[in-house]
Design a protein around this motif. Structure first.
Motif, PDB file in Angstrom:
ATOM      1  N   LEU A 223       0.842  -1.187   0.000  1.00 28.36           N
ATOM      2  CA  LEU A 223       0.000   0.000   0.000  1.00 28.36           C
ATOM      3  C   LEU A 223       0.874   1.233   0.000  1.00 28.36           C
ATOM      4  O   LEU A 223       1.794   1.359   0.809  1.00 28.36           O
ATOM      5  CB  LEU A 223      -0.902   0.008   1.239  1.00 28.36           C
ATOM      6  N   GLY A 224       0.595   2.156  -0.926  1.00 29.85           N
ATOM      7  CA  GLY A 224       1.301   3.412  -0.966  1.00 29.85           C
ATOM      8  C   GLY A 224       0.526   4.490  -0.227  1.00 29.85           C
ATOM      9  O   GLY A 224      -0.447   4.226   0.478  1.00 29.85           O
ATOM     10  N   GLY A 225       0.949   5.728  -0.408  1.00 29.08           N
ATOM     11  CA  GLY A 225       0.286   6.854   0.231  1.00 29.08           C
ATOM     12  C   GLY A 225       0.298   8.067  -0.675  1.00 29.08           C
ATOM     13  O   GLY A 225       0.680   7.986  -1.854  1.00 29.08           O
ATOM     14  N   ALA A 226      -0.101   9.200  -0.129  1.00 27.67           N
ATOM     15  CA  ALA A 226      -0.185  10.425  -0.920  1.00 27.67           C
ATOM     16  C   ALA A 226       1.153  10.785  -1.552  1.00 27.67           C
ATOM     17  O   ALA A 226       1.201  11.319  -2.669  1.00 27.67           O
ATOM     18  CB  ALA A 226      -0.688  11.566  -0.038  1.00 27.67           C
ATOM     19  N   GLN A 257      -8.561  14.009  -5.091  1.00 31.66           N
ATOM     20  CA  GLN A 257      -9.431  12.848  -4.909  1.00 31.66           C
ATOM     21  C   GLN A 257      -8.965  12.016  -3.723  1.00 31.66           C
ATOM     22  O   GLN A 257      -9.783  11.623  -2.872  1.00 31.66           O
ATOM     23  CB  GLN A 257      -9.430  12.005  -6.187  1.00 31.66           C
ATOM     24  N   TYR A 258      -7.698  11.758  -3.640  1.00 32.84           N
ATOM     25  CA  TYR A 258      -7.140  10.946  -2.557  1.00 32.84           C
ATOM     26  C   TYR A 258      -7.392  11.611  -1.207  1.00 32.84           C
ATOM     27  O   TYR A 258      -7.807  10.956  -0.237  1.00 32.84           O
ATOM     28  CB  TYR A 258      -5.640  10.751  -2.792  1.00 32.84           C
ATOM     29  N   ALA A 259      -7.181  12.925  -1.149  1.00 36.19           N
ATOM     30  CA  ALA A 259      -7.375  13.653   0.107  1.00 36.19           C
ATOM     31  C   ALA A 259      -8.847  13.692   0.503  1.00 36.19           C
ATOM     32  O   ALA A 259      -9.205  13.466   1.670  1.00 36.19           O
ATOM     33  CB  ALA A 259      -6.817  15.071  -0.020  1.00 36.19           C
ATOM     34  N   ALA A 260      -9.735  13.969  -0.452  1.00 42.35           N
ATOM     35  CA  ALA A 260     -11.160  14.121  -0.143  1.00 42.35           C
ATOM     36  C   ALA A 260     -11.782  12.803   0.297  1.00 42.35           C
ATOM     37  O   ALA A 260     -12.525  12.755   1.294  1.00 42.35           O
ATOM     38  CB  ALA A 260     -11.893  14.673  -1.359  1.00 42.35           C
ATOM     39  N   LEU A 261     -11.508  11.734  -0.433  1.00 38.54           N
ATOM     40  CA  LEU A 261     -12.130  10.451  -0.104  1.00 38.54           C
ATOM     41  C   LEU A 261     -11.624   9.909   1.229  1.00 38.54           C
ATOM     42  O   LEU A 261     -12.399   9.375   2.024  1.00 38.54           O
ATOM     43  CB  LEU A 261     -11.889   9.439  -1.217  1.00 38.54           C
ATOM     44  N   PRO A 266     -10.964   7.097   6.383  1.00 33.73           N
ATOM     45  CA  PRO A 266      -9.615   6.578   6.094  1.00 33.73           C
ATOM     46  C   PRO A 266      -9.686   5.245   5.356  1.00 33.73           C
ATOM     47  O   PRO A 266     -10.442   4.353   5.738  1.00 33.73           O
ATOM     48  CB  PRO A 266      -9.004   6.428   7.499  1.00 33.73           C
ATOM     49  N   GLY A 267      -8.916   5.131   4.297  1.00 39.31           N
ATOM     50  CA  GLY A 267      -8.901   3.912   3.503  1.00 39.31           C
ATOM     51  C   GLY A 267      -9.953   3.852   2.429  1.00 39.31           C
ATOM     52  O   GLY A 267     -10.050   2.847   1.723  1.00 39.31           O
ATOM     53  N   ARG A 268     -10.746   4.918   2.272  1.00 33.76           N
ATOM     54  CA  ARG A 268     -11.761   4.902   1.203  1.00 33.76           C
ATOM     55  C   ARG A 268     -11.097   4.820  -0.170  1.00 33.76           C
ATOM     56  O   ARG A 268     -11.574   4.111  -1.055  1.00 33.76           O
ATOM     57  CB  ARG A 268     -12.639   6.158   1.300  1.00 33.76           C
ATOM     58  N   ILE A 287     -11.149   1.995  -4.658  1.00 33.81           N
ATOM     59  CA  ILE A 287     -12.075   2.765  -3.831  1.00 33.81           C
ATOM     60  C   ILE A 287     -13.003   1.801  -3.093  1.00 33.81           C
ATOM     61  O   ILE A 287     -13.526   0.845  -3.681  1.00 33.81           O
ATOM     62  CB  ILE A 287     -12.883   3.762  -4.683  1.00 33.81           C
ATOM     63  N   VAL A 288     -13.201   2.081  -1.806  1.00 39.00           N
ATOM     64  CA  VAL A 288     -14.016   1.238  -0.933  1.00 39.00           C
ATOM     65  C   VAL A 288     -15.187   2.063  -0.415  1.00 39.00           C
ATOM     66  O   VAL A 288     -14.999   3.148   0.135  1.00 39.00           O
ATOM     67  CB  VAL A 288     -13.185   0.721   0.258  1.00 39.00           C
TER      68      VAL A 288
END
Length: 388
Positions: A223-226, A257-261, A266-268, A287-288
């Motif tokens: 798993l990566g990140g921002a 998108q990454y920040a908003a979801l 967390p993890g969406r 996306i979850v």
């Protein structure tokens, strides 16, 4: 099984028209928590992604006050006017099996018109047809299309909803290449009621071989990140150039998108990376939301493709979705062509290997608001979109 007895009073309540009003974020999220099959495009966070659109959350209420349905509405202002095009992506979240569709649509149109909308587009959620992967693969050939293939299943509800919309003046948008904003044909892998071993057995021989090859070569999925989004975006541009498509998104779009979801939950939105000898060779987003998981965007390098990083990533994502208890793994859009010589067929061929099925949704439907001025604006807006 005994039939549910509906009292005259309850039937009268069901038959009465619903009332639409605006919802607070907390009211809307409460409804989505109880309706876990809703698309991620109907979650409040999606309005934060589409920041060039004004947004509103609305709910349908029974006379008793109970909420029966809800929707995220995006409003796009027509240049030079105070009028808006209203859009409900993959929504509303409603009871599409209700034969009294007018009690859903009429109050929606009134509410949107009062909010300044000159037209509306909706995305009904029932599926129209399904084709199993094996049947699709067997039917490939020069010039062939999905429409040429007898469906494995036709959903009578989907056909009924399409007829009801059409008879009330709603128009189906032009198609996956010139009308719908969301893909009309999607690929889905059922997860509910299946073990991980059954999922792996459901993959075709090539996919199983490639997953084993990636593991043997030492491909690592993490798993990566921002902070990894710039690398994802670099690989995406390489993928677009190689495969002949252009999504038209900026790095800033994916960062937003990454920040908003993930601010919503967390993890969406998750970024998965496939690493080989310390180098990122592939990056996919997932996306979850509720009971569903979507593979959204995939990117990969041009080199070291023989170690099959994308197959390894998809298997990791599918296993994670299964471990979360998701009912299905939605791989999003596929082309309607079955012609192996068409460049876009490669995407369908790759997804067919997961052993799921192609689902044809009802597509998107539009309706102008009553009035000559609104119809004129609607035609002008269609011309504006065509130029863009």
């Amino acid at each position: 099984m005994c039939a549910l007895l509906v009292t005259p009073a309850a039937q009268q309540e069901q038959d009465r028209e619903l009332r639409v009003r605006s919802l607070s974020v907390s009211e809307y999220q409460w409804f989505l928590a109880a309706h876990r099959e809703a698309s991620f495009l109907q979650y409040p966070s999606w309005a934060e992604v589409k920041d060039q659109w004004r947004s509103e959350r609305v709910g349908w209420h029974l006379p008793s006050g109970e909420m029966a349905g809800a929707a995220l509405v995006l409003y796009r202002q027509f240049p030079g006017t105070r009028k808006y095009f209203a859009y409900l992506p993959e929504g509303p979240v409603a009871d599409w099996s209700d034969p009294h569709i007018d009690r859903w649509l009429d109050p929606l149109l009134r509410h949107l018109r009062a909010s300044g909308a000159f037209a509306v587009r909706i995305g009904p959620t029932p599926v129209y047809r399904r084709w199993e992967a094996a049947a699709v693969k067997a039917a490939t050939g020069p010039g062939r299309q999905l429409a040429d293939l007898l469906a494995s299943e036709v959903d009578p509800l989907g056909a009924a909803v399409a007829d009801r919309l059409r008879s009330r003046g709603w128009t189906r948008c032009g198609g996956e290449s010139d009308g719908d904003a969301q893909p009309r044909h999607v690929f889905r892998v059922p997860l509910a009621g299946r073990t991980r071993e059954e999922l792996f057995a459901g993959l075709n021989q090539e996919w199983r071989r490639n997953i084993r090859k990636a593991a043997k070569a030492g491909v690592e999925t993490v798993l990566g990140g921002a902070a990894d989004l710039p690398e994802f975006y670099r690989l995406l541009r390489i993928t677009e150039e190689r495969d002949g498509f252009r999504l038209g998104r900026t790095l800033g779009y994916y960062e937003q998108q990454y920040a908003a979801l993930n601010a919503e939950q967390p993890g969406r939105m998750r970024l998965y990376l496939a690493k080989y000898q310390g180098e990122i060779l592939a990056a996919h987003t997932m996306i979850v939301a509720g009971n569903r998981v979507w593979y959204q965007t995939g990117a990969s390098a041009d080199h070291r493709r023989e170690v099959r990083p994308s197959n390894a990533l998809q298997w990791r994502m599918m296993c994670d979705a299964h471990a979360m208890g998701a009912h299905e793994y939605d791989m999003r859009g596929v082309p309607s062509t079955l012609d192996p010589d068409d460049r876009s067929f490669g995407l369908l061929r790759w997804k067919l290997g997961t052993g799921g099925h192609v689902a044809e949704t009802l597509g998107e439907w539009e309706h102008p608001m009553p009035g000559t001025a609104n119809h004129a604006l609607y035609r002008a807006f269609q011309a504006y979109l065509a130029r863009r």
